[in-house]
Write a protein that holds these residues in place. Structure first.
Motif, PDB file in Angstrom:
ATOM      1  N   TRP A   1     -34.563 -81.616 -21.015  1.00 25.85           N
ATOM      2  CA  TRP A   1     -33.148 -81.712 -20.667  1.00 25.85           C
ATOM      3  C   TRP A   1     -32.704 -80.998 -19.393  1.00 25.85           C
ATOM      4  CZ3 TRP A   1     -31.303 -80.378 -26.284  1.00 25.85           C
ATOM      5  CH2 TRP A   1     -31.408 -81.525 -27.081  1.00 25.85           C
TER       6      TRP A   1
ATOM      7  N   SER B   1     -23.398 -84.364 -18.498  1.00 19.56           N
ATOM      8  CA  SER B   1     -23.916 -85.415 -19.367  1.00 19.56           C
ATOM      9  C   SER B   1     -24.198 -84.781 -20.720  1.00 19.56           C
ATOM     10  CB  SER B   1     -25.203 -86.012 -18.792  1.00 19.56           C
ATOM     11  OG  SER B   1     -26.257 -85.050 -18.812  1.00 19.56           O
TER      12      SER B   1
ATOM     13  N   GLU C   1     -33.335 -81.104 -16.329  1.00 21.43           N
ATOM     14  CA  GLU C   1     -33.093 -81.883 -15.112  1.00 21.43           C
ATOM     15  C   GLU C   1     -31.975 -82.905 -15.286  1.00 21.43           C
ATOM     16  OE1 GLU C   1     -34.386 -81.402 -12.103  1.00 21.43           O
ATOM     17  OE2 GLU C   1     -35.346 -79.628 -12.961  1.00 21.43           O
ATOM     18  N   SER C   2     -31.396 -82.987 -16.471  1.00 13.79           N
ATOM     19  CA  SER C   2     -30.303 -83.932 -16.701  1.00 13.79           C
ATOM     20  C   SER C   2     -29.050 -83.475 -15.968  1.00 13.79           C
ATOM     21  CB  SER C   2     -29.998 -84.039 -18.200  1.00 13.79           C
ATOM     22  OG  SER C   2     -31.117 -84.526 -18.913  1.00 13.79           O
TER      23      SER C   2
ATOM     24  N   HIS D   1     -31.576 -88.676 -22.915  1.00 11.07           N
ATOM     25  CA  HIS D   1     -30.311 -89.112 -23.516  1.00 11.07           C
ATOM     26  C   HIS D   1     -30.501 -89.507 -24.976  1.00 11.07           C
ATOM     27  CE1 HIS D   1     -28.958 -89.126 -19.356  1.00 11.07           C
ATOM     28  NE2 HIS D   1     -27.730 -89.220 -19.804  1.00 11.07           N
TER      29      HIS D   1
ATOM     30  N   SER E   1     -35.379 -89.656 -18.186  1.00 11.45           N
ATOM     31  CA  SER E   1     -33.923 -89.589 -18.304  1.00 11.45           C
ATOM     32  C   SER E   1     -33.443 -90.325 -19.542  1.00 11.45           C
ATOM     33  CB  SER E   1     -33.269 -90.179 -17.049  1.00 11.45           C
ATOM     34  OG  SER E   1     -31.867 -90.194 -17.184  1.00 11.45           O
ATOM     35  N   GLU E   2     -33.985 -91.516 -19.763  1.00 12.44           N
ATOM     36  CA  GLU E   2     -33.574 -92.282 -20.939  1.00 12.44           C
ATOM     37  C   GLU E   2     -33.968 -91.552 -22.221  1.00 12.44           C
ATOM     38  OE1 GLU E   2     -33.877 -96.810 -22.806  1.00 12.44           O
ATOM     39  OE2 GLU E   2     -34.939 -96.297 -20.964  1.00 12.44           O
TER      40      GLU E   2
END
Length: 217
Positions: A80, A87, A82-83, A42, A38-39
């Motif tokens: 991406w 967001s 699954e983000s 982003h 996740s990080e």
């Protein structure tokens, strides 16, 4: 758009995620720590948008637009898809996925767009397709919308993509209504897809508003 591709690429060697060139990123291997993925998602999204907006070179914009063509949509999905939808990486994923779907079958998309444009007149104008909206016009619009995310106003690109989704969704619903008695299965599939596109439009509109407020990350 929802499919995840497996990857045999090794995960990142560094324990602390770091910014990396948006053109050169590699997908993370499945099973990696979700927090790290996740990080990294982003960081990649932020780097990509910053790279495009800090450059006034049309070649850079073109390369960013064609990132999925060069790296493969599966690589972007790995990073991406699954983000959260609302967001920055989630919004970028939807921009790339919508362009990819349009480039892959512009004739079919143009049929849906034509069927929806007269009813969804406001969204049709916001989306900005040339007339008549044929296959070539669909591809040009898809490229222009994604280009705008890097060399224009990011929130406008999101709103144009949302409007595009609404026109296509309305076209799908219209065609589904006409095919309800002759081909029930096809009509049901189009109706489901239409509902999903409306949800995508809502997510993109929310992301555009969050960007204007400085809250999209």
């Amino acid at each position: 758009m929802n499919e995840q591709a497996g990857s045999s690429s090794p995960g990142p060697r560094h324990h602390k995620p770091k910014p990396f060139a948006p053109i050169d990123f590699e997908p993370f291997a499945g099973g990696a720590d979700p927090a790290r993925v996740s990080e990294a998602a982003h960081l990649a999204a932020q780097a990509l948008v910053r790279r495009g907006r800090d450059s006034d070179d049309p070649k850079v914009t073109k390369r960013l637009v064609k990132l999925a063509d060069e790296q493969g949509l599966e690589a972007i999905a790995e990073m991406w898809a699954e983000s959260p939808a609302r967001s920055l990486p989630g919004a970028l994923w939807r921009l790339y996925a919508l362009r990819a779907a349009t480039i892959q079958d512009p004739e079919r998309i143009s049929v849906y767009f034509k069927a929806g444009k007269d009813t969804a007149q406001v969204s049709h104008v916001v989306a900005g397709a040339a007339e008549p909206p044929g296959a070539d016009e669909m591809k040009s619009m898809a490229d222009a919308i994604l280009s705008g995310a890097f060399d224009g106003d990011f929130d406008v690109a999101l709103e144009r993509s949302a409007a595009f989704c609404r026109v296509v969704a309305l076209g799908q619903a219209t065609i589904a209504d006409n095919a309800e008695h002759s081909n029930e299965n096809h009509a049901s599939k189009l109706t489901r897809n239409s509902h999903l596109l409306v949800k995508t439009a809502e997510d993109l509109e929310h992301a555009a508003n969050a960007w204007r407020l400085g809250e999209l990350d």
